[in-house]
Write an enzyme that holds these catalytic residues in place. Structure first.
Site, mmCIF file in Angstrom:
data_model
loop_
_atom_site.group_PDB
_atom_site.id
_atom_site.type_symbol
_atom_site.label_atom_id
_atom_site.label_comp_id
_atom_site.label_asym_id
_atom_site.label_seq_id
_atom_site.Cartn_x
_atom_site.Cartn_y
_atom_site.Cartn_z
ATOM 1 N N GLU A 171 8.595 2.351 -10.840
ATOM 2 C CA GLU A 171 8.322 2.071 -9.438
ATOM 3 C C GLU A 171 7.044 2.738 -8.959
ATOM 4 O O GLU A 171 6.826 2.907 -7.764
ATOM 5 C CB GLU A 171 9.513 2.529 -8.569
ATOM 6 C CG GLU A 171 9.734 4.036 -8.540
ATOM 7 C CD GLU A 171 10.623 4.533 -9.677
ATOM 8 O OE1 GLU A 171 11.208 5.600 -9.533
ATOM 9 O OE2 GLU A 171 10.727 3.840 -10.725
ATOM 10 N N ASP B 32 5.016 5.908 -5.020
ATOM 11 C CA ASP B 32 6.316 5.868 -5.691
ATOM 12 C C ASP B 32 7.366 5.420 -4.671
ATOM 13 O O ASP B 32 7.494 6.017 -3.590
ATOM 14 C CB ASP B 32 6.671 7.241 -6.253
ATOM 15 C CG ASP B 32 7.948 7.200 -7.080
ATOM 16 O OD1 ASP B 32 7.848 6.997 -8.303
ATOM 17 O OD2 ASP B 32 9.041 7.378 -6.492
ATOM 18 N N ILE B 33 8.110 4.359 -5.004
ATOM 19 C CA ILE B 33 9.142 3.847 -4.085
ATOM 20 C C ILE B 33 10.290 4.853 -4.003
ATOM 21 O O ILE B 33 10.815 5.303 -5.032
ATOM 22 C CB ILE B 33 9.654 2.486 -4.564
ATOM 23 C CG1 ILE B 33 8.487 1.466 -4.626
ATOM 24 C CG2 ILE B 33 10.754 1.960 -3.653
ATOM 25 C CD1 ILE B 33 8.875 0.124 -5.189
#
Length: 539
Positions: free
Chosen positions: A447, A404-405
């Site tokens: 994301e 996950d960004i």
């Protein structure tokens, strides 16, 4: 309804096709004596064979029973129809009265109704047991109605048919007896196949070879009826036969001059028949065939009033060592060759169309399983491919990474969604460049990314994800992004330590990812093992 196509099903289907082909042949020769009952007989055998093919293909016991009931349409009527064919051979016209036929088919009708309602009484089948021989075979336990109405009546009908044929051996002239013996030998084939099935001596437990034997019997009957003219030998004068032939026939002397010809030869060569007599062959292509082909078949093209392709066959006419001349048989195969050429062109067009459709299907499949923004696989592909590989045990070990960004919402809010899309594309390119061919990189939403690493253990997975994180945190200028550093958090789970199903692994990876986020972001955590109570920081 599930299917399992086996060689035995193919064998039964072949028997059905063989019987169906013989049925069509008999129908085509419907004016021949005996063809009516042979047509019905082969239709019944075809039903039997196709029903057996389906019964051997379906895997569910209930479905097998349904197809066995369908088979009984052929199983019960085939022996009676064979008896009627033998009666026709003996010219026993009284057996073909409507009342007699109704009586003959009454027992099969009753047995068929009992088969349809077997679940209520079990008089036909008492049990259904998978065969120990495998091959999707089912062993049927048989009730009293089967032994009395099916086996007893069927064998009685076949016995009567055999007696009719034996009768023909004594009352027919000598030249017919060889053909009756051939019929009698053909009648023994189904007896042999059914004996092997009922006695349990079949090569495979539960395999009934009777429909295949009946199909072979039908082929023998067709040959005897339509080729050897078993039921009628009509003397035809040779001269009339020659005139009536559709093929052209030329009789040539040793010098190659035409001494006789039939009307068909004149039509094929575009000349009156009488004008051919005493002359050399009128076509140079035929003359060349005469000089070079000898007895070997060949094809020649005749250009006259119309384009014609002829199949040419030569036969030497001799008496002892003395050659009297040659017989040339001409057959017009123009339509056949034109049809073959059209079929060839159609096949090429079809092949091109199929290739086009396959390419479109491949393109469509790519569109379905790919994320349109990043080009990475999507959740559907992950569920179809990864879940299947895990469930089938095609991987002894694997690591699943959920990424996950970090602070991606801030990227979108400060720099706009176009920049956010560029970050997603940048991470996708980084992951695809850093993984192996067998690894699966998926964007599952927003994301979040999932990377499946087959054959990877904990330390290898941690090292790989750390490399990705470090590369992602150092954005090169050529990336064209308005910042120098990015970060992501990742959770790692291991197959089969954390679970054996995709959903279980995703849940464990999500827990590890949450721990990484809670620990300050831009870090990698390994999901806790079953005997641990907390996640393990990777570094």
């Amino acid at each position: 309804m599930s299917f399992l196509f086996t060689p035995l099903a193919a064998l039964a289907g072949t028997a059905g096709l063989l019987a169906a082909g013989t049925c069509l042949l008999s129908l085509h020769n419907s004016r021949q004596p005996g063809s009516r009952w042979l047509t019905w007989l082969m239709a019944a055998v075809a039903l039997w064979g196709f029903g057996a093919a389906m019964e051997l293909s379906v895997q569910d016991v209930a479905a097998k029973v349904v197809w066995s009931k369908f088979e009984y349409l052929g199983t019960l009527t085939t022996p009676v129809l064979f008896m009627l064919l033998a009666a026709d051979y003996n010219r026993l016209e009284r057996l073909f009265r409507r009342r007699t036929l109704a009586l003959l088919f009454a027992p099969p009708t009753v047995c068929f109704l009992l088969a349809l309602t077997n679940a209520w009484h079990g008089l036909i089948w008492t049990s259904f047991t998978p065969s120990p021989a495998g091959h999707n075979l089912l062993i049927y336990g048989h009730g009293p109605a089967f032994w009395l109405g099916v086996v007893g009546y069927s064998h009685l009908a076949c016995l009567v048919a055999g007696l009719f044929l034996l009768r023909a051996l004594h009352i027919f002239p000598r030249q017919y007896r060889g053909q009756a013996w051939l019929l009698l030998a053909a009648a023994l084939l189904p007896w042999a196949g059914n004996f092997l099935y009922l006695s349990g001596l079949s090569p495979l437990a539960g395999l009934d070879l009777t429909p295949l034997c009946f199909a072979l019997t039908g082929v023998v009957l067709a040959l005897d009826l339509f080729y050897f003219k078993l039921l009628c030998l009509v003397p035809i004068a040779r001269a009339k036969a020659l005139e009536a032939m559709g093929d052209g026939v030329l009789v040539l002397d040793p010098q190659g001059l035409v001494v006789d010809a039939n009307p068909a030869a004149g039509q094929l060569l575009g000349q009156p028949t009488l004008s051919l007599i005493g002359q050399p062959l009128p076509c140079p292509a035929l003359q060349a065939a005469l000089e070079t082909a000898d007895a070997a078949p060949c094809e020649v093209v005749v250009s006259g009033t119309r384009f014609t392709v002829l199949d040419v066959r030569l036969h030497r006419l001799h008496e002892g060592d003395l050659t009297l001349g040659r017989l040339m048989v001409l057959r017009d195969i123009t339509e056949k060759r034109l049809t073959e050429a059209a079929l060839f062109e159609a096949n090429w067009a079809l092949k091109a169309r199929v290739e086009e459709v396959q390419a479109l299907q491949a393109e469509l499949h790519e569109q379905v399983v790919r994320d349109p923004l990043t080009g990475a696989f999507n959740r559907r592909h992950l569920e179809e491919t990864a879940a299947t590989r895990l469930a089938q045990g095609r991987m002894s070990a694997a690591a699943l990474v959920l990424i996950d960004i970090d602070r991606f919402k801030e990227v979108n809010d400060r720099h706009g969604h176009a920049t956010g899309d560029a970050v997603l594309q940048y991470l996708t390119a980084l992951l695809q460049d850093s993984t192996r061919t067998d690894d699966i990189v998926c964007r599952i939403g927003g994301e979040e990314f999932v990377v499946l690493l087959p054959g990877t253990h904990a330390e290898e997975a941690i090292e790989a994800v750390e490399r990705w994180r470090q590369r992602f945190s150092q954005v090169p200028p050529e990336a064209g992004l308005p910042f120098e550093a990015l970060g992501f958090s990742a959770g790692i789970t291991l197959f089969p330590l954390h679970g054996q199903h995709l959903q279980t692994l995703l849940e464990a990876a999500d827990t590890a990812l949450y721990a990484a986020k809670r620990g300050g972001c831009n870090r990698v955590c390994l999901a806790p093992l079953p005997n641990q109570s907390a996640t393990v920081p990777a570094r």
